[in-house]
Design a protein around this motif. Structure first.
Motif, mmCIF file in Angstrom:
data_model
loop_
_atom_site.group_PDB
_atom_site.id
_atom_site.type_symbol
_atom_site.label_atom_id
_atom_site.label_comp_id
_atom_site.label_asym_id
_atom_site.label_seq_id
_atom_site.Cartn_x
_atom_site.Cartn_y
_atom_site.Cartn_z
ATOM 1 N N SER A 1 12.882 8.760 50.694
ATOM 2 C CA SER A 1 13.386 8.202 49.445
ATOM 3 C C SER A 1 12.760 8.936 48.277
ATOM 4 C CB SER A 1 13.049 6.718 49.333
ATOM 5 O OG SER A 1 13.618 5.969 50.375
ATOM 6 N N ALA B 1 12.541 8.163 44.219
ATOM 7 C CA ALA B 1 12.846 7.303 43.085
ATOM 8 C C ALA B 1 12.556 8.040 41.783
ATOM 9 C CB ALA B 1 12.024 6.024 43.156
ATOM 10 N N ASP C 1 21.566 5.838 45.279
ATOM 11 C CA ASP C 1 21.832 4.529 44.692
ATOM 12 C C ASP C 1 21.549 4.670 43.208
ATOM 13 O OD1 ASP C 1 21.747 1.939 43.691
ATOM 14 O OD2 ASP C 1 20.893 1.098 45.517
ATOM 15 N N ALA D 1 22.056 2.726 40.740
ATOM 16 C CA ALA D 1 21.469 1.546 40.098
ATOM 17 C C ALA D 1 19.951 1.564 40.200
ATOM 18 C CB ALA D 1 22.020 0.278 40.731
ATOM 19 N N LYS D 2 19.460 2.202 41.238
ATOM 20 C CA LYS D 2 18.014 2.296 41.452
ATOM 21 C C LYS D 2 17.471 3.681 41.118
ATOM 22 C CE LYS D 2 17.995 -1.128 45.187
ATOM 23 N NZ LYS D 2 17.648 -1.391 46.612
ATOM 24 N N ASN D 3 18.351 4.589 40.681
ATOM 25 C CA ASN D 3 17.932 5.976 40.416
ATOM 26 C C ASN D 3 17.183 6.553 41.610
ATOM 27 O OD1 ASN D 3 18.998 6.198 37.792
ATOM 28 N ND2 ASN D 3 17.199 5.242 36.893
ATOM 29 N N THR D 4 17.702 6.329 42.775
ATOM 30 C CA THR D 4 17.029 6.746 44.001
ATOM 31 C C THR D 4 17.967 7.571 44.872
ATOM 32 O OG1 THR D 4 15.599 4.799 43.969
ATOM 33 C CG2 THR D 4 15.816 5.952 46.065
#
Length: 120
Positions: free
Chosen positions: A20, A22, A69, A71-74
Motif C-alpha cells: 500500500s 498512502a 482508492d 478517496a483514500k489517496n492510496t
C-alpha cells in the motif's frame, strides 16, 4: 505530497503480498518501482487517477495487479505467485502529470522503500 509505503515482508515462493502507498494529497499517477541488491531500480507498475490506464513491467504482468482508492489517496500493488527474483526493496512514487510511466524521471514524489523477500 508525502508517500508512505507499507506491506512488505517475507513470503515463500508462490505466495502473495499486498503493498500500500498512502499519499498526503492527490496525484495523477501512482507507481511502483523496485531495486534488488546490486541492480538498478526498475519499473514495476503504474496507474492513472481514473484507474483506466495501468502499466506493468513484462516480468510482473499477469501476477501483479495495481489499483487505487482515490478517496483514500492510496495505491495498492497486489503481488501473487511471487518468485525469488521479485525480492527487492519496493518504492512507491507519484506524479502530478502524465509522463512515460516506466521512467522514474516522470515521478515527482517518492516514498520510503518497503522490503519484499521471497524465499525459494
Amino acid at each position: 505530497v508525502q508517500l508512505q509505503a507499507c506491506g512488505g515482508g517475507l513470503v515463500q515462493a508462490g505466495g502473495s503480498l499486498r503493498l500500500s502507498c498512502a499519499a498526503s494529497g492527490r496525484t495523477l499517477v501512482g507507481g511502483w518501482f523496485r531495486q534488488a541488491p546490486g541492480k538498478e531500480r526498475e519499473f514495476v507498475s503504474s496507474i492513472t487517477w481514473g484507474g483506466t490506464n495501468t502499466y506493468y513491467a513484462d516480468s510482473v504482468r499477469g501476477r501483479f495487479t495495481i489499483s487505487r482508492d482515490n478517496a483514500k489517496n492510496t495505491v495498492y500493488l497486489q503481488m501473487n505467485s511471487l518468485k525469488p527474483e521479485d525480492t527487492a526493496v519496493y518504492y512507491c512514487a507519484a506524479a502530478r502529470r502524465l509522463g512515460i510511466p516506466s521512467h522514474d524521471t516522470a515521478y515527482d514524489f517518492w516514498g520510503q522503500g518497503t522490503q519484499v523477500t521471497v524465499s525459494s
